[in-house]
Design an enzyme around this catalytic site. Structure first.
Site, PDB file in Angstrom:
ATOM      1  N   CYS A   1      -2.405   4.901  -4.680  1.00 32.82           N
ATOM      2  CA  CYS A   1      -3.045   3.582  -4.798  1.00 32.82           C
ATOM      3  C   CYS A   1      -4.063   3.578  -5.934  1.00 32.82           C
ATOM      4  O   CYS A   1      -4.124   2.639  -6.724  1.00 32.82           O
ATOM      5  CB  CYS A   1      -3.728   3.185  -3.497  1.00 32.82           C
ATOM      6  SG  CYS A   1      -2.616   2.505  -2.256  1.00 32.82           S
TER       7      CYS A   1
ATOM      8  N   HIS B   1       0.848  -1.187   0.000  1.00 30.09           N
ATOM      9  CA  HIS B   1       0.000   0.000   0.000  1.00 30.09           C
ATOM     10  C   HIS B   1       0.882   1.235   0.000  1.00 30.09           C
ATOM     11  O   HIS B   1       1.969   1.236   0.571  1.00 30.09           O
ATOM     12  CB  HIS B   1      -0.909   0.018   1.233  1.00 30.09           C
ATOM     13  CG  HIS B   1      -1.903  -1.099   1.227  1.00 30.09           C
ATOM     14  ND1 HIS B   1      -3.034  -1.078   0.453  1.00 30.09           N
ATOM     15  CD2 HIS B   1      -1.925  -2.281   1.884  1.00 30.09           C
ATOM     16  CE1 HIS B   1      -3.715  -2.194   0.646  1.00 30.09           C
ATOM     17  NE2 HIS B   1      -3.057  -2.939   1.505  1.00 30.09           N
TER      18      HIS B   1
END
Length: 114
Positions: free
Chosen positions: A34, A22
């Site tokens: 993201c 992430h």
């Protein structure tokens, strides 16, 4: 950090790609890094399928992991079209990496002999 590995063949064609991790650029749902990586990678997979009729070999998990590979039995013409789409994906991901390098890392490696 988002880790992306692009695996190339000995002839420098893209064999597969893998994405994990992430970005932690912003809160969930507001993380443009993201979102950008997801849009580019999933968009490429969708484009491969829509424009060539080939369904890539996909593995994904809810934790953000995505692996995409190509079937072995592709004609040269279709393979070249897919390579162009995948190289376009790499250009887009590298652009994201240039701007947000603290949150995304792209690694290139050669395909291991099976």
């Amino acid at each position: 950090m988002i880790d992306i590995t692009i695996t190339r063949t000995d002839s420098d064609s893209i064999h597969s790609f893998e994405i994990s991790g992430h970005a932690f650029f912003a809160n969930r749902g507001q993380d443009i890094v993201c979102a950008g990586v997801s849009a580019v990678s999933v968009g490429t997979i969708n484009a491969v399928h829509a424009l060539t009729g080939v369904t890539p070999l996909i593995k994904h998990r809810d934790d953000g992991f995505l692996r995409c590979g190509l079937p072995n039995d592709l004609s040269e013409d279709v393979y070249e079209k897919i390579q162009l789409l995948l190289e376009g994906m790499v250009v887009s991901l590298r652009t994201i990496e240039e701007e947000y390098g603290k949150h995304i890392k792209i690694t290139f490696k050669k395909q291991e002999v099976e």
